[in-house]
Write a protein that holds these residues in place. Structure first.
Motif, mmCIF file in Angstrom:
data_model
loop_
_atom_site.group_PDB
_atom_site.id
_atom_site.type_symbol
_atom_site.label_atom_id
_atom_site.label_comp_id
_atom_site.label_asym_id
_atom_site.label_seq_id
_atom_site.Cartn_x
_atom_site.Cartn_y
_atom_site.Cartn_z
ATOM 1 N N GLY B 49 0.842 -1.206 0.000
ATOM 2 C CA GLY B 49 0.000 0.000 0.000
ATOM 3 C C GLY B 49 0.862 1.235 0.000
ATOM 4 O O GLY B 49 1.939 1.256 -0.601
ATOM 5 N N GLN B 50 0.427 2.275 0.709
ATOM 6 C CA GLN B 50 1.132 3.557 0.725
ATOM 7 C C GLN B 50 2.536 3.424 1.320
ATOM 8 O O GLN B 50 2.726 2.784 2.338
ATOM 9 C CB GLN B 50 0.349 4.560 1.583
ATOM 10 N N HIS B 51 3.512 4.044 0.643
ATOM 11 C CA HIS B 51 4.882 3.996 1.130
ATOM 12 C C HIS B 51 5.581 5.307 0.805
ATOM 13 O O HIS B 51 5.374 5.870 -0.271
ATOM 14 C CB HIS B 51 5.621 2.822 0.462
ATOM 15 N N ARG B 52 6.413 5.764 1.753
ATOM 16 C CA ARG B 52 7.209 6.977 1.514
ATOM 17 C C ARG B 52 8.612 6.577 1.075
ATOM 18 O O ARG B 52 9.277 5.799 1.762
ATOM 19 C CB ARG B 52 7.297 7.808 2.804
ATOM 20 N N GLU B 53 9.043 7.097 -0.061
ATOM 21 C CA GLU B 53 10.324 6.673 -0.636
ATOM 22 C C GLU B 53 11.152 7.869 -1.089
ATOM 23 O O GLU B 53 10.616 8.873 -1.536
ATOM 24 C CB GLU B 53 10.058 5.785 -1.869
ATOM 25 N N PHE B 54 12.482 7.710 -1.008
ATOM 26 C CA PHE B 54 13.378 8.686 -1.627
ATOM 27 C C PHE B 54 13.581 8.304 -3.092
ATOM 28 O O PHE B 54 13.811 7.131 -3.408
ATOM 29 C CB PHE B 54 14.751 8.691 -0.945
ATOM 30 N N TRP B 55 13.482 9.291 -3.953
ATOM 31 C CA TRP B 55 13.844 9.111 -5.359
ATOM 32 C C TRP B 55 14.727 10.297 -5.728
ATOM 33 O O TRP B 55 14.656 11.354 -5.098
ATOM 34 C CB TRP B 55 12.605 9.110 -6.270
ATOM 35 N N GLN B 56 15.573 10.114 -6.753
ATOM 36 C CA GLN B 56 16.333 11.243 -7.250
ATOM 37 C C GLN B 56 16.023 11.436 -8.732
ATOM 38 O O GLN B 56 15.988 10.465 -9.504
ATOM 39 C CB GLN B 56 17.842 11.051 -7.061
ATOM 40 N N HIS B 57 15.811 12.693 -9.124
ATOM 41 C CA HIS B 57 15.529 12.973 -10.528
ATOM 42 C C HIS B 57 16.857 13.104 -11.293
ATOM 43 O O HIS B 57 17.240 14.180 -11.741
ATOM 44 C CB HIS B 57 14.687 14.254 -10.661
#
Ligand code: ZN
Lengths: 208, 92
Positions: B49-57
């Protein structure tokens, strides 16, 4: 106090500057030309001084003022905004970061002086190649390479952005009605130029 | 999957790099709390379900982002830049 001087390379000497596209940009008309003429026009912009300005955390406004003092153009705060003129191009491609390209040989030194301690300036003049694609089919060709909305209403004149084609990083600025400047790393320029030529074949293209 | 970068707008997944779970809190560098360090390094919720993640552009503005993504549907409900002030750390 830490010495945070900006990096300014030796100025590009137009008379001695060598293009990495040498041998690949023989002028002429190629591809599936129609009676309407070439669909796109491809040119390399040469003799440019190119600098990147990056602000510190709280100095974005000061950097904008510093760039304006050198480039003589107003800078909007909206993401991606910029200005394209004959002799100077400026656009914001990331938060607090701008690309400035122009014909003045000492442009980057001037930027470094103007920005001072409010940010950092990196001289990219020797590291980038700027390719211009113009003509009625420029958006069609670019849309084959980048997942970007190039529509007239979505991509305003002067605006710029950072994207990539596979692993080739590209900064793109709209500089005219149908004209776009694409900044690529110098070491990828031959590959990207060849790709652009191949992608332009179906609409017919001219190299000036 | 399309991620809408707060600076660049909607971009293809190919332009982004996954940088891991954004729900963890790193112990202070001077912390000797081994349980906290263990949790930080190894323990993951792996929610459906809902998850908080780091991404880099990485293929665009190169900023780091915090993305709230549904791991079942890939629906993205929120994207923001991480706070510029470091969060208060325990055990410093
Ligand atoms: Zn971005």
């Amino acid at each position: 106090m830490a010495d945070r001087r900006s990096f300014v390379a030796d100025p590009v000497i137009a008379a001695h500057a060598a293009s990495p596209l040498q041998g690949l940009k023989r002028p002429g008309e190629f591809g599936a030309l129609t009676d309407d003429g070439p669909g796109v026009f491809l040119t390399e912009r040469t003799g440019l001084s190119i600098g990147e300005v990056a602000s510190w955390k709280d100095s974005e406004g000061k950097c904008r003022v510093a760039i304006r003092a050198v480039a003589g153009v107003m800078l909007n705060v909206a993401p991606g905004s910029g200005t394209a003129k004959l002799e100077i191009n400026v656009f914001n491609f990331a938060p607090g970061r701008w690309l400035v390209a122009g014909t003045k040989p000492d442009l980057v030194a001037q930027l470094a002086g103007s920005v001072g301690e409010d940010g950092s300036v990196t001289d990219l003049s020797h590291g980038r190649v700027v390719i211009r694609i113009d003509g009625p089919k420029s958006r069609w060709v670019l849309s084959k390479l980048f997942a970007i909305n190039f529509a007239n209403t979505a991509f305003a004149r002067g605006q710029g952005l950072a994207t990539m084609h596979h692993d080739i990083t590209a900064l793109v600025q709209r500089v005219g009605e149908d004209a776009f400047d694409i900044h690529v790393f110098r070491s990828f320029a031959r590959s990207f130029w060849s790709l652009l030529r191949r992608s332009s074949e179906e609409v017919g293209y001219r190299i000036d | 999957m399309i991620i809408t970068c707060p600076h660049c707008g909607p971009r293809d997944l190919a332009e982004f790099s996954y940088k891991g779970d954004a729900t963890r809190t790193r112990p202070g560098t001077a912390s000797g709390d081994l349980a906290h360090w263990n949790a930080y390094v190894y323990e993951r919720e792996n929610p459906a379900g809902q998850h908080r993640e780091f991404w880099q552009h990485t293929g665009g503005c190169r900023k780091h982002l915090i993305v709230t993504r549904d791991t079942l549907t890939h629906a993205i409900s929120h994207v923001e830049f991480p706070p510029t002030k470091a969060p208060r750390r325990s055990g410093a």
